[in-house]
Design a protein around this motif. Structure first.
Motif, PDB file in Angstrom:
ATOM      1  N   LEU A  40       0.799  -1.226   0.000  1.00 32.47           N
ATOM      2  CA  LEU A  40       0.000   0.000   0.000  1.00 32.47           C
ATOM      3  C   LEU A  40       0.832   1.277   0.000  1.00 32.47           C
ATOM      4  O   LEU A  40       0.295   2.356  -0.232  1.00 32.47           O
ATOM      5  CB  LEU A  40      -0.934   0.006   1.213  1.00 32.47           C
ATOM      6  CG  LEU A  40      -1.934  -1.157   1.305  1.00 32.47           C
ATOM      7  CD1 LEU A  40      -2.756  -1.050   2.574  1.00 32.47           C
ATOM      8  CD2 LEU A  40      -2.840  -1.187   0.087  1.00 32.47           C
ATOM      9  N   LYS A  41       2.125   1.164   0.268  1.00 35.46           N
ATOM     10  CA  LYS A  41       2.962   2.360   0.286  1.00 35.46           C
ATOM     11  C   LYS A  41       4.165   2.233  -0.652  1.00 35.46           C
ATOM     12  O   LYS A  41       4.275   2.956  -1.631  1.00 35.46           O
ATOM     13  CB  LYS A  41       3.449   2.674   1.702  1.00 35.46           C
ATOM     14  CG  LYS A  41       4.295   3.946   1.776  1.00 35.46           C
ATOM     15  CD  LYS A  41       4.735   4.264   3.210  1.00 35.46           C
ATOM     16  CE  LYS A  41       5.568   5.555   3.226  1.00 35.46           C
ATOM     17  NZ  LYS A  41       6.028   5.876   4.608  1.00 35.46           N
ATOM     18  N   ILE A  42       5.046   1.281  -0.362  1.00 33.60           N
ATOM     19  CA  ILE A  42       6.287   1.182  -1.133  1.00 33.60           C
ATOM     20  C   ILE A  42       5.998   0.850  -2.597  1.00 33.60           C
ATOM     21  O   ILE A  42       6.571   1.455  -3.507  1.00 33.60           O
ATOM     22  CB  ILE A  42       7.218   0.127  -0.497  1.00 33.60           C
ATOM     23  CG1 ILE A  42       7.609   0.575   0.917  1.00 33.60           C
ATOM     24  CG2 ILE A  42       8.465  -0.084  -1.353  1.00 33.60           C
ATOM     25  CD1 ILE A  42       8.383  -0.460   1.702  1.00 33.60           C
TER      26      ILE A  42
ATOM     27  N   ASN B 115     -16.966   5.301 -10.930  1.00 32.77           N
ATOM     28  CA  ASN B 115     -16.975   5.918  -9.604  1.00 32.77           C
ATOM     29  C   ASN B 115     -15.566   5.885  -9.013  1.00 32.77           C
ATOM     30  O   ASN B 115     -14.638   5.311  -9.598  1.00 32.77           O
ATOM     31  CB  ASN B 115     -17.954   5.191  -8.687  1.00 32.77           C
ATOM     32  CG  ASN B 115     -17.585   3.728  -8.514  1.00 32.77           C
ATOM     33  OD1 ASN B 115     -17.227   3.048  -9.476  1.00 32.77           O
ATOM     34  ND2 ASN B 115     -17.661   3.232  -7.290  1.00 32.77           N
ATOM     35  N   ILE B 116     -15.384   6.474  -7.832  1.00 34.76           N
ATOM     36  CA  ILE B 116     -14.057   6.566  -7.230  1.00 34.76           C
ATOM     37  C   ILE B 116     -13.520   5.182  -6.879  1.00 34.76           C
ATOM     38  O   ILE B 116     -12.355   4.865  -7.120  1.00 34.76           O
ATOM     39  CB  ILE B 116     -14.092   7.447  -5.964  1.00 34.76           C
ATOM     40  CG1 ILE B 116     -14.630   8.836  -6.300  1.00 34.76           C
ATOM     41  CG2 ILE B 116     -12.701   7.563  -5.344  1.00 34.76           C
ATOM     42  CD1 ILE B 116     -14.983   9.681  -5.084  1.00 34.76           C
ATOM     43  N   GLY B 117     -14.378   4.343  -6.314  1.00 36.12           N
ATOM     44  CA  GLY B 117     -13.925   3.051  -5.821  1.00 36.12           C
ATOM     45  C   GLY B 117     -13.476   2.093  -6.896  1.00 36.12           C
ATOM     46  O   GLY B 117     -12.514   1.353  -6.706  1.00 36.12           O
ATOM     47  N   TRP B 118     -14.169   2.075  -8.060  1.00 33.15           N
ATOM     48  CA  TRP B 118     -13.914   1.049  -9.062  1.00 33.15           C
ATOM     49  C   TRP B 118     -13.312   1.576 -10.359  1.00 33.15           C
ATOM     50  O   TRP B 118     -13.002   0.775 -11.260  1.00 33.15           O
ATOM     51  CB  TRP B 118     -15.189   0.276  -9.369  1.00 33.15           C
ATOM     52  CG  TRP B 118     -15.611  -0.595  -8.240  1.00 33.15           C
ATOM     53  CD1 TRP B 118     -16.614  -0.357  -7.339  1.00 33.15           C
ATOM     54  CD2 TRP B 118     -15.038  -1.851  -7.853  1.00 33.15           C
ATOM     55  NE1 TRP B 118     -16.699  -1.371  -6.420  1.00 33.15           N
ATOM     56  CE2 TRP B 118     -15.737  -2.310  -6.709  1.00 33.15           C
ATOM     57  CE3 TRP B 118     -13.997  -2.635  -8.356  1.00 33.15           C
ATOM     58  CZ2 TRP B 118     -15.440  -3.508  -6.070  1.00 33.15           C
ATOM     59  CZ3 TRP B 118     -13.697  -3.831  -7.714  1.00 33.15           C
ATOM     60  CH2 TRP B 118     -14.411  -4.262  -6.596  1.00 33.15           C
TER      61      TRP B 118
ATOM     62  N   GLY C 231      -2.727   4.583   1.030  1.00 32.26           N
ATOM     63  CA  GLY C 231      -2.196   4.777  -0.309  1.00 32.26           C
ATOM     64  C   GLY C 231      -3.153   5.514  -1.229  1.00 32.26           C
ATOM     65  O   GLY C 231      -4.100   6.175  -0.794  1.00 32.26           O
ATOM     66  N   ARG C 232      -2.916   5.405  -2.512  1.00 30.63           N
ATOM     67  CA  ARG C 232      -3.711   6.123  -3.506  1.00 30.63           C
ATOM     68  C   ARG C 232      -5.192   5.779  -3.434  1.00 30.63           C
ATOM     69  O   ARG C 232      -6.043   6.616  -3.692  1.00 30.63           O
ATOM     70  CB  ARG C 232      -3.192   5.799  -4.923  1.00 30.63           C
ATOM     71  CG  ARG C 232      -1.869   6.454  -5.256  1.00 30.63           C
ATOM     72  CD  ARG C 232      -1.297   5.865  -6.555  1.00 30.63           C
ATOM     73  NE  ARG C 232      -0.108   6.593  -6.967  1.00 30.63           N
ATOM     74  CZ  ARG C 232       1.108   6.396  -6.474  1.00 30.63           C
ATOM     75  NH1 ARG C 232       1.275   5.490  -5.510  1.00 30.63           N
ATOM     76  NH2 ARG C 232       2.144   7.080  -6.912  1.00 30.63           N
ATOM     77  N   ARG C 233      -5.486   4.546  -3.094  1.00 34.06           N
ATOM     78  CA  ARG C 233      -6.877   4.098  -3.079  1.00 34.06           C
ATOM     79  C   ARG C 233      -7.532   4.241  -1.702  1.00 34.06           C
ATOM     80  O   ARG C 233      -8.592   3.669  -1.452  1.00 34.06           O
ATOM     81  CB  ARG C 233      -6.951   2.635  -3.523  1.00 34.06           C
ATOM     82  CG  ARG C 233      -6.718   2.439  -5.016  1.00 34.06           C
ATOM     83  CD  ARG C 233      -7.928   2.901  -5.819  1.00 34.06           C
ATOM     84  NE  ARG C 233      -7.779   2.609  -7.233  1.00 34.06           N
ATOM     85  CZ  ARG C 233      -8.720   2.747  -8.150  1.00 34.06           C
ATOM     86  NH1 ARG C 233      -9.920   3.179  -7.797  1.00 34.06           N
ATOM     87  NH2 ARG C 233      -8.489   2.475  -9.405  1.00 34.06           N
ATOM     88  N   MET C 234      -6.920   4.989  -0.820  1.00 40.00           N
ATOM     89  CA  MET C 234      -7.520   5.209   0.495  1.00 40.00           C
ATOM     90  C   MET C 234      -8.880   5.894   0.347  1.00 40.00           C
ATOM     91  O   MET C 234      -9.083   6.734  -0.540  1.00 40.00           O
ATOM     92  CB  MET C 234      -6.589   6.077   1.340  1.00 40.00           C
ATOM     93  CG  MET C 234      -7.096   6.319   2.749  1.00 40.00           C
ATOM     94  SD  MET C 234      -5.891   7.235   3.727  1.00 40.00           S
ATOM     95  CE  MET C 234      -6.822   7.475   5.237  1.00 40.00           C
TER      96      MET C 234
END
Length: 494
Positions: free
Chosen positions: A89-91, A114-117, A429-432
């Motif tokens: 989720l980070k590196i 949408n944002i999630g998918w 990460g980006r998808r938070m």
């Protein structure tokens, strides 16, 4: 469906899948360890629909914190430790920023816009930035405070009339959160709100039901044969017609300078001006985002509130301590935002609730290219599952990981921002999740108000030890039995 028809479909599926395996399967050199796989189904038989996070955690104890499962045709890697969650989720966040395409997300969220998918790319980056800085910013969330206040005033009247009698706490909290979310999204006046929310509820049940194409993408035609796809398209059409009507109502209604701007208003303003987006924000994309606002926070917020009260009823001293603090802080009949910020112990209760009863498995990710994690090969287009519950109960990270101990967060820097991978209620990460401020604002205000205005006790003959704390995963992970408790009106909390 006739038994012979079911057998024919199943037999045909097995033959086609076996053929596909024989001509296309390529084995990675160094996959993560995992349980033995059966022909055709792989590891599907090991899944537990009611408590998948616990089953996956138990398997991780045997096969390790990075584990490979073959779920039908879908190569899946499960991450179950804070250290490896940080790696993914980070590196290597950019390598795992995509989402796997699913039939239901494509149908209900307008090709996954949408944002999630939405697929990772320029449109998604603009959408996430817009949601974070404007749609769900801290300032915008504060502007919805009057809605939370109105809804809790209404619910307090109901509880006063029910004082001394058991209530279905789950049903009540779902209604509170539904009303807050729908009013913030659709506005204070929406004729079709009730029917839309009913349709959205059935849509969410569809997402959580078994769908063979999620495990056998190349057998997607079975959804057509079984009639599932036609059912989904019909449901989507009904929702679409309501959303079109809501958009038209927002465009045509007269507005005053003092009117509150809801989320639909913001979306239409941005769509019409072209601000914030290089790619056009089409009508379908607007509808996809509206649907996401109605679904994303409702089940998780109401789940958190119910679990918090379950834990406080199970632990009366924690209830007493939280309630005492709330009543010491609030001066008067109503709670202000400043009051909430001063309720340190109540916030610890919320944190500990989210640690033990978070969304247990984060939305899946996918890597478009081959990667290496912890020395293992991750083939391209592998489905990545982060078991957030396993990270939040990791015995190497947490002392007494399964105990409900709000005090563990005292003098701790661990927070909601996605930088502490042992605690991921909103992902990282980006998808938070961009709705963190909205969700926390709702959960904290509802819990604080219910503690302030009412005392709570279990029904006659029920003791704290009688409470069943097992989970059931459906639309969200909730107590296996809805919480029933008795409100007692407190005339003068202070």
């Amino acid at each position: 469906m006739e038994p012979f028809t079911i057998f024919f479909i199943f037999a045909s599926s097995l033959i086609l899948y076996t053929y596909w395996i024989l001509i296309t399967t390529k084995t990675a050199k160094n996959l993560p360890p995992g349980p033995p796989k059966l022909p055709i189904i792989g590891n599907i038989h090991l899944l537990d629909k009611q408590r998948p996070h616990r089953k996956l955690t138990n398997l991780a104890r045997i096969y390790g914190p990075i584990m490979h499962l073959q779920l039908g045709q879908v190569s899946t890697v499960v991450i179950s430790s804070p250290q490896l969650a940080r790696e993914v989720l980070k590196i290597q966040d950019i390598n795992f920023a995509d989402r796997p395409a699913t039939t239901t997300a494509k149908i209900f969220f307008y090709e996954g816009s949408n944002i999630g998918w939405a697929p990772y790319g320029n449109y998604w980056r603009q959408l996430k930035k817009f949601a974070t800085l404007e749609l769900l910013s801290a300032k915008k969330v504060r502007s919805f405070f009057y809605i939370r206040e109105d809804e809790l005033t209404r619910v307090s009247k109901f509880l006063e009339s029910s004082s001394g009698s058991p209530i279905n706490f789950r049903e009540m909290t779902r209604q509170i959160v539904n009303n807050i979310v729908s009013r913030a999204t659709l506005g204070d006046v929406c004729k079709d709100r009730k029917i839309l929310l009913e349709n959205v509820y059935f849509m969410l049940k569809t997402f959580s039901s078994f769908n063979m194409s999620n495990y056998y993408p190349r057998l997607n035609f079975l959804n057509v044969i079984s009639g599932k796809k036609a059912e989904w398209l019909k449901m989507h059409k009904e929702i679409d017609l309501i959303l079109e009507k809501i958009i038209e109502e927002h465009r045509s209604r007269p507005r005053n300078p003092d009117d509150h701007e809801d989320i639909v208003d913001i979306l239409l303003r941005v769509k019409d001006t072209g601000a914030s987006f290089d790619e056009p924000l089409t009508n379908d994309r607007v509808k996809a985002i509206i649907l996401e606002m109605l679904t994303a926070g409702t089940s998780s917020s109401s789940m958190t509130i119910e679990w918090a009260f379950c834990e406080m009823m199970k632990n009366p001293e924690i209830m007493r301590k939280a309630q005492s603090e709330v009543r010491d802080v609030v001066k008067g009949d109503s709670i202000t935002e400043a009051d909430i910020q001063s309720m340190d112990y109540m916030k610890l209760v919320v944190k500990e609730t989210m640690r033990l009863h978070c969304v247990p498995i984060l939305l899946p990710r996918q890597n478009p290219e081959k990667c290496i994690v912890d020395g293992y090969d991750i083939p391209a287009n592998t489905r990545i599952l982060i078991n957030a519950w396993a990270c939040a109960t990791d015995p190497d990270t947490w002392e007494n990981p399964h105990g409900f101990i709000p005090e563990r967060f005292e003098n701790s820097s661990i927070g909601f921002s996605g930088t502490d991978f042992e605690f991921l209620p909103f992902g990282a990460g980006r998808r938070m999740c961009p709705g963190m401020n909205f969700g926390l604002g709702t959960v904290e205000y509802v819990i604080a108000t219910l503690l302030h205005r009412f005392n709570w006790k279990l029904p006659e003959g029920v003791t704290p030890d009688d409470l069943d704390m097992r989970e059931l995963t459906a639309i969200s992970t909730v107590p296996i039995n809805p919480l029933h408790i008795v409100p007692i009106t407190v005339s003068e909390p202070n």
